[in-house]
Motif scaffolding. Structure first.
Motif, PDB file in Angstrom:
ATOM      1  N   VAL A 124     -18.890  16.493  34.708  1.00  0.00           N
ATOM      2  CA  VAL A 124     -18.784  16.923  36.104  1.00  0.00           C
ATOM      3  C   VAL A 124     -18.618  18.437  36.190  1.00  0.00           C
ATOM      4  O   VAL A 124     -19.237  19.099  37.032  1.00  0.00           O
ATOM      5  CB  VAL A 124     -17.593  16.212  36.792  1.00  0.00           C
ATOM      6  N   SER A 125     -17.813  18.981  35.291  1.00  0.00           N
ATOM      7  CA  SER A 125     -17.605  20.428  35.266  1.00  0.00           C
ATOM      8  C   SER A 125     -18.908  21.163  34.953  1.00  0.00           C
ATOM      9  O   SER A 125     -19.203  22.211  35.546  1.00  0.00           O
ATOM     10  CB  SER A 125     -16.542  20.793  34.223  1.00  0.00           C
ATOM     11  N   GLY A 126     -19.690  20.604  34.031  1.00  0.00           N
ATOM     12  CA  GLY A 126     -20.974  21.210  33.697  1.00  0.00           C
ATOM     13  C   GLY A 126     -21.913  21.228  34.882  1.00  0.00           C
ATOM     14  O   GLY A 126     -22.621  22.224  35.126  1.00  0.00           O
ATOM     15  N   ALA A 133     -23.824  28.449  39.601  1.00  0.00           N
ATOM     16  CA  ALA A 133     -24.554  29.573  39.015  1.00  0.00           C
ATOM     17  C   ALA A 133     -25.895  29.782  39.708  1.00  0.00           C
ATOM     18  O   ALA A 133     -26.263  30.909  40.071  1.00  0.00           O
ATOM     19  CB  ALA A 133     -24.760  29.341  37.521  1.00  0.00           C
ATOM     20  N   VAL A 134     -26.639  28.700  39.914  1.00  0.00           N
ATOM     21  CA  VAL A 134     -27.943  28.796  40.578  1.00  0.00           C
ATOM     22  C   VAL A 134     -27.771  29.241  42.025  1.00  0.00           C
ATOM     23  O   VAL A 134     -28.526  30.079  42.527  1.00  0.00           O
ATOM     24  CB  VAL A 134     -28.679  27.434  40.521  1.00  0.00           C
ATOM     25  N   VAL A 161     -15.565  31.243  41.227  1.00  0.00           N
ATOM     26  CA  VAL A 161     -15.677  29.857  41.687  1.00  0.00           C
ATOM     27  C   VAL A 161     -15.783  28.916  40.489  1.00  0.00           C
ATOM     28  O   VAL A 161     -15.080  27.904  40.411  1.00  0.00           O
ATOM     29  CB  VAL A 161     -16.909  29.675  42.606  1.00  0.00           C
ATOM     30  N   MET A 162     -16.658  29.251  39.548  1.00  0.00           N
ATOM     31  CA  MET A 162     -16.819  28.399  38.364  1.00  0.00           C
ATOM     32  C   MET A 162     -15.534  28.333  37.559  1.00  0.00           C
ATOM     33  O   MET A 162     -15.057  27.252  37.195  1.00  0.00           O
ATOM     34  CB  MET A 162     -17.965  28.917  37.491  1.00  0.00           C
TER      35      MET A 162
END
Length: 211
Positions: A124-126, A133-134, A161-162
């Motif tokens: 989920v984190s990925g 990012a996109v 955010v990430m």
């Protein structure tokens, strides 16, 4: 702390969303002519089509990657379950030299569950990281048409955010696992075996980190 981190990530995301994706001179073509005679996309059209293509490519990559991750979780999860469950060295009675073999399978089951939850949390984190990012890339590009400062701030906020979302999510899930496992493992706070119980509890929770 995890909730505050998630709220901060949402706040930074709300700022990124406010970036206007309308370019100045958007009708200008990126190239002067097309040797193939095909319609030439304007900068504004490219600003829509390229991120859409990147997003689709990112999702395709994640789908392929998650198939491998799922297989990994299944194989190594079963391996963890079998190795820990067949250890025959579990139970509070070990203090007097008596093992409780059946106890190992129960403890192994909780470790297996934590391992799977850890793997799912990573997946989920990925996904969140890739999508953020996109989403941020195209807005950083637009901000770069105004100034380096605005471009840097957009990119920095995307990274925030990430970073905050992923670490806070991992911490929140870990906290929930510990609370739920404690309900099962610790039945009496005054029990003299609680030192051993907490040891087993956190050994089971360690499967989360492995996942």
């Amino acid at each position: 702390a995890s909730v505050l981190g998630l709220l901060f990530a949402v706040f930074q995301y709300s700022i990124i969303r406010k970036v206007n994706l309308t370019l100045q001179d958007s009708s200008e073509s990126l190239i002067e002519h097309d040797d193939q005679g095909a319609p030439v996309e304007t900068k504004q059209e490219k600003l829509t089509s390229i991120p859409a293509a990147i997003t689709e490519g990112a999702k395709s990559f994640l789908r392929a990657e998650y198939k491998i991750c799922t297989a990994f979780l299944a194989v190594f999860g079963i391996l963890v379950l079998v190795l820990l469950g067949s250890a025959d060295n579990c139970g509070p009675a070990l203090k007097v030299g008596i093992a409780e073999p059946h106890k190992c399978w129960a403890d192994a089951g909780f470790t297996f569950l934590a391992f799977v939850i850890g793997g799912v949390t990573s997946m989920v984190s990925g996904y969140i990281g890739m999508m953020v990012a996109v989403y941020t890339n195209v807005r950083t590009t637009v901000e770069a048409t105004h100034s380096w400062t605005r471009a840097f701030n957009a990119a920095f906020r995307g990274g925030a955010v990430m970073g905050f979302a992923l670490s806070s999510l991992a911490l929140l899930v870990l906290f929930i696992i510990i609370i739920l496992y404690r309900i099962y493992f610790v039945t009496d706070d005054s029990d003299e075996n609680n030192e051993y119980v907490y040891l087993i509890l956190f050994e089971a929770v360690a499967g989360y980190g492995l996942g």
